[in-house]
Write an enzyme that holds these catalytic residues in place. Structure first.
Site, PDB file in Angstrom:
ATOM      1  N   CYS A  85     -83.056  20.733 137.078  1.00 46.64           N
ATOM      2  CA  CYS A  85     -82.678  20.670 135.667  1.00 46.64           C
ATOM      3  C   CYS A  85     -81.152  20.677 135.506  1.00 46.64           C
ATOM      4  O   CYS A  85     -80.496  19.693 135.808  1.00 46.64           O
ATOM      5  CB  CYS A  85     -83.363  21.792 134.895  1.00 46.64           C
ATOM      6  SG  CYS A  85     -83.506  21.455 133.125  1.00 46.64           S
ATOM      7  N   HIS A 121     -89.248  20.635 136.268  1.00 39.79           N
ATOM      8  CA  HIS A 121     -89.412  21.964 136.882  1.00 39.79           C
ATOM      9  C   HIS A 121     -90.603  21.978 137.838  1.00 39.79           C
ATOM     10  O   HIS A 121     -91.745  22.106 137.399  1.00 39.79           O
ATOM     11  CB  HIS A 121     -89.608  23.027 135.803  1.00 39.79           C
ATOM     12  CG  HIS A 121     -88.352  23.414 135.113  1.00 39.79           C
ATOM     13  ND1 HIS A 121     -87.532  24.430 135.550  1.00 39.79           N
ATOM     14  CD2 HIS A 121     -87.755  22.899 134.018  1.00 39.79           C
ATOM     15  CE1 HIS A 121     -86.475  24.529 134.748  1.00 39.79           C
ATOM     16  NE2 HIS A 121     -86.594  23.608 133.805  1.00 39.79           N
ATOM     17  N   GLU A 172     -91.497  24.343 139.792  1.00 45.05           N
ATOM     18  CA  GLU A 172     -92.150  25.658 139.832  1.00 45.05           C
ATOM     19  C   GLU A 172     -93.145  25.804 138.693  1.00 45.05           C
ATOM     20  O   GLU A 172     -94.170  26.457 138.836  1.00 45.05           O
ATOM     21  CB  GLU A 172     -91.117  26.786 139.793  1.00 45.05           C
ATOM     22  CG  GLU A 172     -90.581  27.164 138.432  1.00 45.05           C
ATOM     23  CD  GLU A 172     -89.606  26.156 137.855  1.00 45.05           C
ATOM     24  OE1 GLU A 172     -89.250  26.300 136.671  1.00 45.05           O
ATOM     25  OE2 GLU A 172     -89.189  25.233 138.577  1.00 45.05           O
TER      26      GLU A 172
END
Length: 350
Positions: free
Chosen positions: A247, A323, A325
């Site tokens: 990001c 993202h 995760e």
């Protein structure tokens, strides 16, 4: 409940009901499309300076669960939903949304036409707005019009060096990291040392680390206050130590390599963003929260929706806009952490 108003920088006014903390707040209004994951959204430091608008109408139905926090604070300035659930049902729930917002000092607004507001932001672009407990005045309008998100990374970065887990030694520069990034590395056998955003490259390079992680964070990557950060990242990327940016980390890495960034009309925020990996043609559903993109066609990943850059590969170093995760889901791109650690091990000769 008490009446509460939202005034946009274009002069439009929405009247709704108050919840959360009391007070007047100003921020950049952005919408997010996730149907779940409101806890992760609320505690994501990347929303610093912004007012969050949920497109999904019912928020708070599974309560507040501290185990799912991405940080211990709420960086967002305000929170707008259609219907806040006052009676959550979940065996993990520790409380309800209204009380949580009061505890964190976050001003909330509900009961407005969130669909209409989302359409305005899609058509006109994200804009400044002000939530007030009184009929909006000309002064409120001028405050909304003049608001800009600037110099917010210093507010959400860690203040001191901390270490998590054990194993491969990864240095992480914290621009407002989500806990899920650290957890994803620790779960894969890493010792993650988090450094404040303004740490000098020399400090990290002298630490004998195996890899470097550059986290997510809020604001405009090309903001003049970020120039010192970008210069240090250039040094890290030139060191030969495998570096992975997520990001804001992705945007900073691109700026350090001479790319330009651009502000998107309304950004990508939500857990249902399709991304294509150029080399394989595979499509992944990703979680995203960003309002800027690298202005290039030379991408390792691209957005299926608008074709913007979603990732760059520099060889030893690489980065993604989304993202991997993705706490709250989807988990399609978790493999990127393994790809990063493969490069770390290959570089180390293990």
């Amino acid at each position: 409940m008490n009446e509460r108003f939202l005034i946009l920088q274009n002069g439009m006014v929405f009247k709704g009901q108050a919840f959360g903390a009391r007070g007047d707040v100003t921020g950049e209004i952005v919408f997010t499309t996730g149907m779940t994951g409101y806890i992760e959204t609320l505690t994501d430091p990347s929303f610093s300076g912004q007012i969050i608008l949920h497109t999904f109408p019912l928020i708070g139905n599974y309560g507040i669960i501290s185990e799912d926090f991405e940080s211990q604070n709420v960086a967002a300035r305000g929170y707008i939903v259609k219907y806040p659930c006052q009676d959550p049902s979940n065996f993990r729930s520790e409380g309800e949304l209204d009380t949580f917002l009061q505890q964190k000092g976050v001003v909330g607004l509900h009961g407005i036409d969130t669909r209409a507001l989302t359409k305005i932001l899609r058509n006109k672009g994200v804009m400044g707005g002000r939530i007030v407990d009184h009929e909006p005045t000309q002064e409120d309008l001028e405050i909304a019009r003049s608001f800009r998100v600037s110099d917010v990374i210093s507010d959400v970065s860690c203040k001191e060096v901390t270490t998590h887990g054990e194993g491969l030694r990864i240095a992480m520069v914290d621009f407002g990291t989500k806990a899920g990034i650290i957890d994803s590395l620790v779960e894969r056998g890493c010792e993650v040392t988090a450094f404040p955003y303004n740490t000098k490259a020399e400090t990290i390079l002298n630490g004998n680390f195996d890899g470097i992680m550059l986290s997510n964070g809020p604001g405009d990557p090309a903001d003049c206050v970020n120039k010192p950060i970008i210069e240090e990242i250039r040094k890290l990327m030139d060191s030969g130590i495998p570096t992975f940016g997520i990001c804001m980390g992705h945007l900073f890495m691109a700026l350090a390599q001479g790319y330009k960034t651009q502000k998107l009309k309304f950004g990508h925020r939500g857990a249902n963003q399709p991304v294509k990996e150029v080399s394989t043609g595979k499509i992944y559903i990703t979680s995203q929260n960003h309002g800027y993109a690298v202005a290039t066609d030379d991408s390792a990943f691209t957005s299926v929706n608008d074709g913007t850059c979603e990732g760059l590969d520099y060889g030893v170093n690489f980065s993604v806009q989304f993202h991997p995760e993705a706490r709250g889901g989807p988990l399609d791109t978790e493999f990127l952490f393994d790809r990063f650690l493969d490069r770390v091990r290959n570089k180390a000769g293990n």
